[in-house]
Enzyme design. Structure first.
Site, short mmCIF file in Angstrom:
data_model
loop_
_atom_site.label_atom_id
_atom_site.label_comp_id
_atom_site.label_asym_id
_atom_site.label_seq_id
_atom_site.Cartn_x
_atom_site.Cartn_y
_atom_site.Cartn_z
CG HIS A 91 40.97 30.87 43.79
ND1 HIS A 91 40.52 29.58 43.64
CD2 HIS A 91 40.36 31.59 42.82
CE1 HIS A 91 39.67 29.53 42.63
NE2 HIS A 91 39.56 30.74 42.10
CD GLU A 93 42.34 28.91 48.67
OE1 GLU A 93 42.09 30.01 48.10
OE2 GLU A 93 41.58 27.95 48.60
CB ALA A 195 11.18 51.10 54.48
CD1 TRP A 211 13.93 61.03 54.28
CD2 TRP A 211 14.24 59.20 53.03
NE1 TRP A 211 14.76 61.37 53.23
CE2 TRP A 211 14.96 60.25 52.44
CE3 TRP A 211 14.27 57.95 52.41
CZ2 TRP A 211 15.69 60.10 51.29
CZ3 TRP A 211 15.01 57.81 51.26
CH2 TRP A 211 15.72 58.88 50.72
CG LEU A 245 17.75 52.26 42.98
CD1 LEU A 245 17.27 51.44 41.78
CD2 LEU A 245 17.01 51.81 44.25
N1 LIG Z 1 38.92 28.07 48.03
C1 LIG Z 1 38.63 29.06 47.16
N2 LIG Z 1 39.28 30.22 47.28
C2 LIG Z 1 38.97 31.23 46.47
O1 LIG Z 1 39.60 32.40 46.64
C3 LIG Z 1 38.01 31.07 45.46
N3 LIG Z 1 37.69 32.09 44.63
C4 LIG Z 1 37.38 29.80 45.33
N4 LIG Z 1 36.48 29.60 44.35
C5 LIG Z 1 36.04 28.31 43.87
O2 LIG Z 1 36.57 28.10 42.56
C6 LIG Z 1 35.60 28.47 41.59
C7 LIG Z 1 36.14 29.52 40.68
O3 LIG Z 1 37.32 29.07 40.08
P1 LIG Z 1 38.11 30.08 39.08
O4 LIG Z 1 38.26 31.39 39.79
O5 LIG Z 1 37.30 30.17 37.83
O6 LIG Z 1 39.43 29.39 38.87
C8 LIG Z 1 34.41 29.00 42.34
O7 LIG Z 1 33.18 28.67 41.72
C9 LIG Z 1 34.55 28.31 43.67
O8 LIG Z 1 34.08 26.99 43.59
N5 LIG Z 1 37.70 28.82 46.22
ZN ZN Z 2 41.48 27.94 44.34
#
Ligand SMILES: Nc1nc(O)c(N)c(N[C@@H]2O[C@H](COP(=O)(O)O)[C@@H](O)[C@H]2O)n1
Ligand code: ZN
Length: 403
Positions: A91, A93, A195, A211, A245
């Site tokens: 994620h 963080e 469109a 177009w 597409l």
């Molecule tokens: N806070 C946060 N940061 C991210 O970067 C995220 N991808 C999420 N996702 C949350 O966690 C679920 C997915 O979890 P896993 O990747 O399977 O461990 C997703 O549904 C969000 O609720 N949150």
């Molecule tokens: Zn997370």
């Protein structure tokens, strides 16, 4: 066409975001929206905007997961940044913590979505933040995922970390309106795009449609495709328009190109199966045209037979495949049935300052069986903006509950 009103239900215990999420929308400038109270300082807002900028780098690639960005600030300086690149990978963080290293201790982390607090494909970010010793977490929006839904915030506060929630909340929700819709309604967000001319025609009487709108509008459509998981057309569009597409942008995501065709009476040499720029999926019904299925198979096209091929079945299938947003770029008959079945939540109408005239040239939405104006479907949260010489009108069908 008898199952109005449009929609499916959310779990009533979940937060109701349905009135507030918009997809790829610009800030409302019409002055009609109630002012929302600003949360945090201007610096907080700038950092959250940076989170959203980072999150957008993965546009179209994270489903079923959301787009998320994170920024770590120590003594007024950014010491780490990250975004979620795709489902299964760490994620946002975690990337930001890795970049900050020991500087994360005592720092403030900004994250556009509440940190998770569960074991999914990856371990909980809440624990990683506690372990890293961050002093403060600034959150854009609460995660509607029932596995999180406030639990991440509670865990951080329980560990003595200061948490501020709701900085640039509206922008955070807008970016993830497909993800939020998917969680709440167990379907991808359906977006109908068309469109048309000023007199409501999508083609001439002979079917010529390239177009209708300007190059600027077409570029906008390409950007829209890059942000969506799939784009759907019917067999008629393949036969008449032979579209590509794709997003036509170097390095941008291409959506899965989906064709709905009951009988598979499709051209053998369509661009969709002769270009490898993006994957193509053909949805059909059981036992349809085995010879043509074989031909598609040889060209690397996936074919899936559904028990019955309807817009809602198609959306249910795409939900199971993990999609958050689906763009309907179909003709009027399929558009009408997608609307009638609640497979469309949002409409994007590109309007060109041209007139075709007459009563035979096709219009964007086929017969919905309405006889009085009171039956007409009204869109809400309507906005418009000028794109080149065209006008883009956007709006949402009201969501009603079936619970
Ligand atoms: N806070 C946060 N940061 C991210 O970067 C995220 N991808 C999420 N996702 C949350 O966690 C679920 C997915 O979890 P896993 O990747 O399977 O461990 C997703 O549904 C969000 O609720 N949150
Ligand atoms: Zn997370």
């Amino acid at each position: 066409m008898d199952n109005f009103p449009v929609v499916v239900q959310a779990d009533a215990s979940l937060p109701n975001y349905s009135q507030e999420n918009t997809f790829l929308m610009r800030p409302n400038t019409d002055g009609d929206s109630p002012p929302t109270e600003k949360v945090g300082t201007d610096f907080d807002s700038r950092m959250m905007q940076r989170c959203l900028e980072l999150a957008r780098r993965a546009l179209g690639r994270t489903s079923p997961n959301p787009l998320v960005g994170a920024v770590i600030v120590k003594d007024g300086e950014i010491v780490g940044e990250g975004f979620h690149p795709r489902a299964g990978e760490p994620h946002a963080e975690v990337f930001a913590l890795k970049a900050a290293g020991v500087r994360a201790q005592g720092a403030t982390i900004y994250v556009s979505l509440e940190p998770c607090n569960h074991y999914g494909r990856t371990p909980p970010c809440s624990e990683a933040l506690v372990k890293a010793g961050v002093a403060k977490v600034v959150v854009g929006m609460v995660d509607p995922n029932p596995l999180v839904a406030g639990g991440g915030i509670a865990r951080l506060r329980a560990a003595g970390i200061e948490v501020l929630v709701g900085v640039e909340q509206e922008a955070c929700r807008q970016l993830n309106e497909g993800f939020v819709h998917r969680i709440l309604y167990k379907r991808p967000l359906g977006i109908l795009k068309y469109a048309m001319t000023l007199d409501g025609k999508i083609a001439t009487t002979s079917g010529h449609s390239a177009w209708v709108t300007s190059q600027d509008s077409r570029t906008e459509v390409h950007q829209l495709r890059a942000a969506c998981d799939a784009v759907i057309v019917g067999g008629n569009t393949v036969r008449l328009d032979n579209p590509y597409l794709t997003s036509h942008q170097v390095g941008a995501h291409n959506p899965l190109r989906v064709v709905m065709s009951r009988r598979l009476n499709l051209p053998e040499n369509a661009h969709l199966w002769q270009t490898a720029d993006a994957p193509t999926l053909v949805l059909t019904e059981e036992g349809a045209n085995p010879d043509f299925q074989q031909l598609l198979f040889k060209q690397g096209v996936e074919v899936v037979e559904l028990a019955s091929l309807t817009p809602d079945r198609a959306m249910a299938y795409l939900y199971e495949r993990g999609f958050c947003s689906v763009l309907w770029e179909c003709g009027s008959t399929l558009a009408a049935s997608a609307i009638a079945q609640g497979a469309v939540q949002k409409v994007l109408a590109f309007i060109a300052p041209k007139i075709i005239g007459g009563s035979i040239a096709p219009t964007p939405v086929g017969d919905l069986g309405f006889t009085t104006m009171t039956q007409a479907l009204s869109l809400e949260r309507v906005r418009w903006r000028v794109i080149g010489s065209d006008c883009l009108v956007e709006g949402y069908f009201p969501q009603t509950s079936r619970a």
